[in-house]
Design a protein around this motif. Structure first.
Motif, PDB file in Angstrom:
ATOM      1  N   ARG A 135      67.693  47.345  48.038  1.00  0.00           N
ATOM      2  CA  ARG A 135      67.161  48.710  47.946  1.00  0.00           C
ATOM      3  C   ARG A 135      67.967  49.690  48.785  1.00  0.00           C
ATOM      4  O   ARG A 135      68.292  50.797  48.338  1.00  0.00           O
ATOM      5  N   VAL A 136      68.300  49.324  50.024  1.00  0.00           N
ATOM      6  CA  VAL A 136      68.944  50.275  50.929  1.00  0.00           C
ATOM      7  C   VAL A 136      70.451  50.332  50.749  1.00  0.00           C
ATOM      8  O   VAL A 136      71.108  51.214  51.312  1.00  0.00           O
ATOM      9  N   LEU A 137      71.021  49.406  49.978  1.00  0.00           N
ATOM     10  CA  LEU A 137      72.461  49.435  49.734  1.00  0.00           C
ATOM     11  C   LEU A 137      72.829  50.496  48.700  1.00  0.00           C
ATOM     12  O   LEU A 137      72.103  50.720  47.728  1.00  0.00           O
ATOM     13  N   LYS A 138      73.980  51.095  48.904  1.00  0.00           N
ATOM     14  CA  LYS A 138      74.558  51.965  47.891  1.00  0.00           C
ATOM     15  C   LYS A 138      75.097  51.112  46.742  1.00  0.00           C
ATOM     16  O   LYS A 138      75.365  49.911  46.914  1.00  0.00           O
ATOM     17  N   SER A 139      75.284  51.717  45.595  1.00  0.00           N
ATOM     18  CA  SER A 139      75.908  51.016  44.484  1.00  0.00           C
ATOM     19  C   SER A 139      77.294  50.526  44.907  1.00  0.00           C
ATOM     20  O   SER A 139      78.079  51.282  45.487  1.00  0.00           O
ATOM     21  N   GLY A 140      77.564  49.251  44.659  1.00  0.00           N
ATOM     22  CA  GLY A 140      78.836  48.668  45.069  1.00  0.00           C
ATOM     23  C   GLY A 140      78.825  48.109  46.477  1.00  0.00           C
ATOM     24  O   GLY A 140      79.823  47.522  46.917  1.00  0.00           O
ATOM     25  N   GLY A 141      77.698  48.284  47.204  1.00  0.00           N
ATOM     26  CA  GLY A 141      77.597  47.771  48.571  1.00  0.00           C
ATOM     27  C   GLY A 141      77.389  46.265  48.599  1.00  0.00           C
ATOM     28  O   GLY A 141      77.050  45.633  47.592  1.00  0.00           O
ATOM     29  N   TRP A 142      77.580  45.692  49.782  1.00  0.00           N
ATOM     30  CA  TRP A 142      77.546  44.237  49.938  1.00  0.00           C
ATOM     31  C   TRP A 142      76.443  43.804  50.892  1.00  0.00           C
ATOM     32  O   TRP A 142      76.213  44.436  51.925  1.00  0.00           O
ATOM     33  N   PRO A 264      81.392  21.125  67.023  1.00  0.00           N
ATOM     34  CA  PRO A 264      81.343  21.960  65.825  1.00  0.00           C
ATOM     35  C   PRO A 264      79.921  22.476  65.564  1.00  0.00           C
ATOM     36  O   PRO A 264      78.943  21.743  65.710  1.00  0.00           O
ATOM     37  N   GLY A 265      79.847  23.754  65.169  1.00  0.00           N
ATOM     38  CA  GLY A 265      78.574  24.358  64.794  1.00  0.00           C
ATOM     39  C   GLY A 265      78.793  25.293  63.623  1.00  0.00           C
ATOM     40  O   GLY A 265      78.658  26.514  63.754  1.00  0.00           O
ATOM     41  N   PRO A 266      79.161  24.752  62.453  1.00  0.00           N
ATOM     42  CA  PRO A 266      79.569  25.600  61.330  1.00  0.00           C
ATOM     43  C   PRO A 266      78.429  26.440  60.766  1.00  0.00           C
ATOM     44  O   PRO A 266      77.254  26.090  60.856  1.00  0.00           O
ATOM     45  N   ALA A 267      78.812  27.554  60.169  1.00  0.00           N
ATOM     46  CA  ALA A 267      77.867  28.465  59.525  1.00  0.00           C
ATOM     47  C   ALA A 267      78.140  28.503  58.037  1.00  0.00           C
ATOM     48  O   ALA A 267      79.290  28.374  57.600  1.00  0.00           O
ATOM     49  N   ALA A 268      77.079  28.682  57.258  1.00  0.00           N
ATOM     50  CA  ALA A 268      77.214  28.962  55.833  1.00  0.00           C
ATOM     51  C   ALA A 268      77.122  30.472  55.651  1.00  0.00           C
ATOM     52  O   ALA A 268      76.110  31.086  56.004  1.00  0.00           O
ATOM     53  N   LEU A 269      78.183  31.075  55.160  1.00  0.00           N
ATOM     54  CA  LEU A 269      78.259  32.524  54.942  1.00  0.00           C
ATOM     55  C   LEU A 269      78.105  32.809  53.455  1.00  0.00           C
ATOM     56  O   LEU A 269      78.876  32.298  52.639  1.00  0.00           O
ATOM     57  N   SER A 270      77.116  33.631  53.117  1.00  0.00           N
ATOM     58  CA  SER A 270      76.884  34.019  51.719  1.00  0.00           C
ATOM     59  C   SER A 270      76.968  35.525  51.585  1.00  0.00           C
ATOM     60  O   SER A 270      76.529  36.255  52.479  1.00  0.00           O
ATOM     61  N   PHE A 271      77.498  35.983  50.459  1.00  0.00           N
ATOM     62  CA  PHE A 271      77.628  37.423  50.251  1.00  0.00           C
ATOM     63  C   PHE A 271      77.620  37.737  48.764  1.00  0.00           C
ATOM     64  O   PHE A 271      78.003  36.910  47.927  1.00  0.00           O
ATOM     65  N   ALA A 272      77.129  38.924  48.443  1.00  0.00           N
ATOM     66  CA  ALA A 272      77.049  39.363  47.057  1.00  0.00           C
ATOM     67  C   ALA A 272      77.016  40.884  47.023  1.00  0.00           C
ATOM     68  O   ALA A 272      76.727  41.542  48.033  1.00  0.00           O
ATOM     69  N   GLN A 273      77.269  41.427  45.843  1.00  0.00           N
ATOM     70  CA  GLN A 273      77.435  42.882  45.691  1.00  0.00           C
ATOM     71  C   GLN A 273      76.339  43.480  44.830  1.00  0.00           C
ATOM     72  O   GLN A 273      75.912  42.906  43.834  1.00  0.00           O
ATOM     73  N   LYS A 274      75.893  44.665  45.236  1.00  0.00           N
ATOM     74  CA  LYS A 274      74.966  45.426  44.410  1.00  0.00           C
ATOM     75  C   LYS A 274      75.754  46.124  43.301  1.00  0.00           C
ATOM     76  O   LYS A 274      76.783  46.738  43.568  1.00  0.00           O
ATOM     77  N   PRO A 275      75.296  46.043  42.064  1.00  0.00           N
ATOM     78  CA  PRO A 275      76.029  46.691  40.967  1.00  0.00           C
ATOM     79  C   PRO A 275      76.211  48.179  41.202  1.00  0.00           C
ATOM     80  O   PRO A 275      75.392  48.824  41.860  1.00  0.00           O
TER      81      PRO A 275
END
Length: 275
Positions: A135-142, A264-275
């Motif tokens: 909701r708070v992301l601009k179009s094309g934001g991540w 070791p303390g690895p992280a899972a990084l996830s990301f996606a884009q708002k249309p």
């Protein structure tokens, strides 16, 4: 996976109360580790000079500070008053405020990036956080977030949780919680991204390493600087807790390199884009 309304309230209360006490210990024990994925997260969300960035579940403010270093306009929020106070003290030139990531106090289309470092598994309704980020992301934001990677032998969570499972008392009672490593599963993440409306969902592993001077420092971090893990350990009979400490220490001692224990303390990084 969903909690009942009663369970959700109990979990939320448990987490909020826990982080009021754990803010400073987490910063002291975990800060050097959890901050290591800030730059990869900023890269994933394409944060650059002039970007408007929301650091949700900011903790001590590591991600907001890294964004500001890039010239971004960053604001941080957290549901813990103690965390907000710590962030303001640690980074006094950045705006931090109390707020829930499940009900953000911002207008729609306000940010170029919404980032969350290790906050998703502390939410009773994580899907609400996805929708609020959208909701708070601009179009094309991540939208980008990190969680701890699923535990494996020889890694931080694998070492302590395995010792807890093998040696801990089974009668410890804590409020029901969502599956802790749910969002370390790329399939699950992609589904929730898609259900929310995000595009191009991706998950990758960020390698992170704790460097300790003592083989007991890993156990101490879980025993003093977390919420649910700390509660689980503190609820153990003294003999069981000491056995878990000893077992964890033996595994950490195998990781000594040039006089330092590198865990070791690895992280899972996830990301996606708002249309």
């Amino acid at each position: 996976m969903a909690l009942s309304e009663k369970e959700s309230h109990a979990f939320q209360t448990f987490e909020k109360n826990g982080w009021e006490d754990a803010a400073s210990p987490y910063h002291r024990h975990w800060g050097n580790l959890s901050s290591q994925s800030a730059e990869p997260m900023l890269d994933a969300a394409q944060v650059a000079k002039g970007s408007r960035v929301l650091d949700a579940a900011t903790g001590a403010g590591y991600i907001a500070a890294a964004a500001k270093q890039r010239g971004a306009d960053a604001v941080g929020i957290d549901f813990s008053a103690a965390q907000v106070a710590l962030a303001r003290k640690t980074y006094p030139d950045i705006t931090f405020q109390w707020a829930s990531v499940e009900a953000l106090p911002f207008e729609a289309d306000s940010f170029d990036a919404v980032l969350m470092g290790f906050g998703m598994n502390h939410l009773p309704d994580p899907e609400a956080a996805f929708h609020e980020a959208y909701r708070v992301l601009k179009s094309g934001g991540w939208f980008a977030f990190t969680v701890w990677a699923a535990p494996r032998p020889g890694e931080a969570f694998g070492i302590v949780l395995s010792a807890l499972e093998e040696l801990g008392a089974k009668s410890v009672q804590l409020p029901p919680a969502p599956p802790y490593f749910r969002f370390a599963d790329p399939v699950e993440v992609e589904k929730v991204f898609g259900d929310t409306g995000f595009l191009n969902g991706t998950t990758c592993i960020v390698q992170q390493h704790w460097r300790h001077q003592s083989p007991d420092a890993l156990f101490d971090a879980f025993n003093e600087g977390a919420v649910r893990a700390t509660a689980m350990l503190r609820a153990q009979p003294e003999r069981a807790r000491e056995a878990i400490r000893v077992a964890s220490r033996k595994e950490v001692e195998k990781l000594k390199h040039d006089g330092v224990y590198v865990v070791p303390g690895p992280a899972a990084l996830s990301f996606a884009q708002k249309p």
